[in-house]
Scaffold this motif. Structure first.
Motif, mmCIF file in Angstrom:
data_model
loop_
_atom_site.group_PDB
_atom_site.id
_atom_site.type_symbol
_atom_site.label_atom_id
_atom_site.label_comp_id
_atom_site.label_asym_id
_atom_site.label_seq_id
_atom_site.Cartn_x
_atom_site.Cartn_y
_atom_site.Cartn_z
ATOM 1 N N THR A 61 0.856 -1.185 0.000
ATOM 2 C CA THR A 61 0.000 0.000 0.000
ATOM 3 C C THR A 61 0.888 1.229 0.000
ATOM 4 O O THR A 61 1.838 1.296 0.758
ATOM 5 N N LEU A 72 -10.451 8.360 5.826
ATOM 6 C CA LEU A 72 -11.808 7.908 5.492
ATOM 7 C C LEU A 72 -12.468 7.180 6.655
ATOM 8 O O LEU A 72 -13.664 7.300 6.882
ATOM 9 N N TRP A 73 -11.666 6.359 7.351
ATOM 10 C CA TRP A 73 -12.246 5.554 8.427
ATOM 11 C C TRP A 73 -11.873 6.062 9.812
ATOM 12 O O TRP A 73 -11.955 5.332 10.761
ATOM 13 N N VAL B 102 -4.370 -5.383 6.021
ATOM 14 C CA VAL B 102 -5.317 -4.555 5.287
ATOM 15 C C VAL B 102 -4.676 -4.207 3.953
ATOM 16 O O VAL B 102 -3.492 -3.891 3.899
ATOM 17 N N SER B 103 -5.444 -4.325 2.878
ATOM 18 C CA SER B 103 -4.858 -3.908 1.607
ATOM 19 C C SER B 103 -5.675 -2.811 0.945
ATOM 20 O O SER B 103 -6.888 -2.728 1.109
ATOM 21 N N ILE B 104 -4.973 -1.982 0.222
ATOM 22 C CA ILE B 104 -5.591 -0.868 -0.488
ATOM 23 C C ILE B 104 -5.152 -0.959 -1.944
ATOM 24 O O ILE B 104 -3.967 -0.901 -2.234
ATOM 25 N N PRO B 105 -6.106 -1.136 -2.859
ATOM 26 C CA PRO B 105 -5.704 -1.146 -4.273
ATOM 27 C C PRO B 105 -5.089 0.218 -4.615
ATOM 28 O O PRO B 105 -5.643 1.235 -4.200
ATOM 29 N N HIS B 108 -6.942 3.631 -4.908
ATOM 30 C CA HIS B 108 -8.349 3.462 -4.543
ATOM 31 C C HIS B 108 -8.546 3.167 -3.060
ATOM 32 O O HIS B 108 -9.027 2.095 -2.686
ATOM 33 N N PRO B 109 -8.202 4.134 -2.233
ATOM 34 C CA PRO B 109 -8.324 3.905 -0.789
ATOM 35 C C PRO B 109 -9.764 3.620 -0.346
ATOM 36 O O PRO B 109 -9.979 3.020 0.699
ATOM 37 N N GLU B 110 -10.725 4.009 -1.194
ATOM 38 C CA GLU B 110 -12.125 3.725 -0.836
ATOM 39 C C GLU B 110 -12.420 2.235 -0.929
ATOM 40 O O GLU B 110 -13.412 1.749 -0.399
ATOM 41 N N ASN B 111 -11.552 1.504 -1.612
ATOM 42 C CA ASN B 111 -11.737 0.046 -1.724
ATOM 43 C C ASN B 111 -10.842 -0.739 -0.765
ATOM 44 O O ASN B 111 -10.454 -1.868 -1.037
ATOM 45 N N THR B 112 -10.553 -0.132 0.353
ATOM 46 C CA THR B 112 -9.731 -0.794 1.364
ATOM 47 C C THR B 112 -10.404 -2.090 1.811
ATOM 48 O O THR B 112 -11.608 -2.132 2.012
ATOM 49 N N LEU B 144 -14.246 -2.946 2.807
ATOM 50 C CA LEU B 144 -14.892 -2.024 3.736
ATOM 51 C C LEU B 144 -15.680 -1.004 2.936
ATOM 52 O O LEU B 144 -15.152 -0.371 2.043
#
Lengths: 78, 175
Positions: A61, A72-73, B102-105, B108-112, B144
């Protein structure tokens, strides 16, 4: 790779304290019994590989995405 | 085990950080794919974020994004074998904390998403950690989802990879 042929009910030893027994064969599946020291663990290869892959992804990441995700979270409570 | 109480400054994935050596966690088996790394510490990304960095003490570039799965999935269940309990020197379940990677594409952090296959258990009393692969009872990853105004609501999850793997899997008995 060492290749051995075994029948159902037959075993082999890996070292002195790991014993693998072929319990039965049904169609495409082989049922194995594994006796091993208490502190040793056995994983299915696909599970093991998936975890390795997930670890790698968690490492890759990029920091920018990470900060955005944290934003965001943020403040999420149990 | 004698505890160190020193604080050092170390290079990490998040730049220079003060690290309390008392908070270093020993991973006797390392992490999967990183079996030669035995000492990690947890870094905060920001104060109120549900994610942390599991930072290697040996390699500044090696920091995995992790999070508390129960913040998002209160029903997440894991199985810990006897060998792993021994490694963790656990005497009471209260000593254990659970983290998942945890992975994040990229971009695209919204697709964590949370990776549920290889939870990391930490005995926070003994400061020992072990990663314990789970025989696929869980979907491998959970995306998430952001609920408007209430990020990460309990039901804000969604199976991303729904293969589920039915074959054989669960059948693992000890005799």
């Amino acid at each position: 790779m060492l290749i051995l042929t075994r029948k159902a009910g037959e075993s082999l030893y890996v070292g002195d304290d790991i014993r693998i027994t072929v319990l039965s064969m049904q169609g495409k599946q082989v049922k194995l019994g594994i006796t091993l020291p208490k502190d040793m663990v056995v994983y299915r290869e696909e599970v093991y590989r998936r975890v390795m892959e997930e670890n790698r992804m968690a490492l890759e990441t990029n920091n920018e995405d990470l900060l955005v995700a944290a934003q965001l979270w943020h403040g999420v409570q149990k | 085990m004698a505890r160190r109480t020193e604080i050092i400054e170390a290079e990490t994935r998040l730049g220079k950080r003060q690290i309390d050596l008392d908070k270093v966690i020993v991973f006797p088996r390392g992490l999967m794919g990183f079996e030669d790394q035995h000492e990690f510490t947890l870094l905060k990304i920001r104060d109120d974020a549900p994610f942390l960095i599991l930072q290697s003490m040996q390699d500044p570039g090696l920091g995995l994004l992790v999070g508390d799965p129960y913040t998002f999935l209160p029903e997440y269940c894991i199985k810990v074998g006897d060998a792993e309990q021994t490694l963790l020197k656990v005497t009471d379940a209260d000593e254990l904390a659970v983290l998942v990677t945890v992975s994040i594409p990229p971009g695209h952090p919204e697709n964590t998403s949370l990776n549920l296959t290889g939870p990391i258990l930490i005995n926070h009393e003994a400061r020992i950690g072990v990663q314990i692969p789970q025989a696929d009872v869980n979907p491998p990853r959970v995306l998430l989802r952001l609920a408007p105004g209430a990020p990460g609501e309990e039901d804000g999850k969604e199976a991303q990879d729904g293969t589920g793997e039915k074959e054989d899997s669960g059948e693992e008995t000890r005799q």
